[in-house]
Motif scaffolding. Sequence first.
Motif, short mmCIF file in Angstrom:
data_model
loop_
_atom_site.label_atom_id
_atom_site.label_comp_id
_atom_site.label_asym_id
_atom_site.label_seq_id
_atom_site.Cartn_x
_atom_site.Cartn_y
_atom_site.Cartn_z
N LEU A 99 0.83 -1.21 0.00
CA LEU A 99 0.00 0.00 0.00
C LEU A 99 0.86 1.26 0.00
N LYS A 100 1.97 1.24 0.73
CA LYS A 100 2.88 2.40 0.76
C LYS A 100 3.49 2.65 -0.62
N GLU A 101 3.80 1.58 -1.33
CA GLU A 101 4.42 1.70 -2.65
C GLU A 101 3.40 2.07 -3.73
N SER A 102 2.14 2.03 -3.38
CA SER A 102 1.04 2.39 -4.29
C SER A 102 0.96 1.50 -5.53
N ILE A 144 -8.69 -2.95 -1.81
CA ILE A 144 -8.59 -1.98 -0.72
C ILE A 144 -8.72 -0.58 -1.30
N THR A 145 -9.71 0.15 -0.81
CA THR A 145 -9.87 1.55 -1.19
C THR A 145 -9.90 2.38 0.10
N ASP A 146 -9.97 3.68 -0.06
CA ASP A 146 -10.05 4.55 1.12
C ASP A 146 -11.32 4.29 1.92
N GLN A 147 -12.38 3.86 1.23
CA GLN A 147 -13.67 3.69 1.88
C GLN A 147 -13.87 2.30 2.50
#
Length: 158
Positions: A99-102, A144-147
């Motif tokens: 997730l950090k590496e996008s 995985i999304t922000d929501q």
Amino acid sequence: MGRQQARRLADLFPKKKIDHVITSPYKRALQSIEPLAERKSLKINIDNRLVERKLSNQDLPDWLEKLEASFNNMNVYYSGGESSREAMNRGMGVINDILKESYQSTIVVTHGNLMALIIRYFQRDFGFEGWLNLSNPDVFLITITDQNVVITREWENI
């Protein structure tokens, strides 16, 4: 995993864009993902944090009951092993790095018990029974999304 199953796994993602592949260093895991990585010209990245959870370093004749107890109490551990919580945190370290590496679309190749614990992180009711119902191999898509987080089982659909 047999060669035929590895090819079926590669067939599961014919049109999906894959950015990244991370796998356990275990031979079986590597062999499982090689056909897909070759087909999509992807480098296979090895991460030791994806090795299977070690329940104990001793022979446990009642290992299944002990495994169930470790799902019911995430802090239970046995001699030379790691607790479910420790293993979950180890597996989630990989997910958090992704997730950090996008990376938009990453395939993570691991083993049943660790996979169940990663799923459980997002879906608290996925426990011992969920682990029992895994197939070998098995594939889950975790979006995985922000929501929110959506988990779907993909292997049974092929």
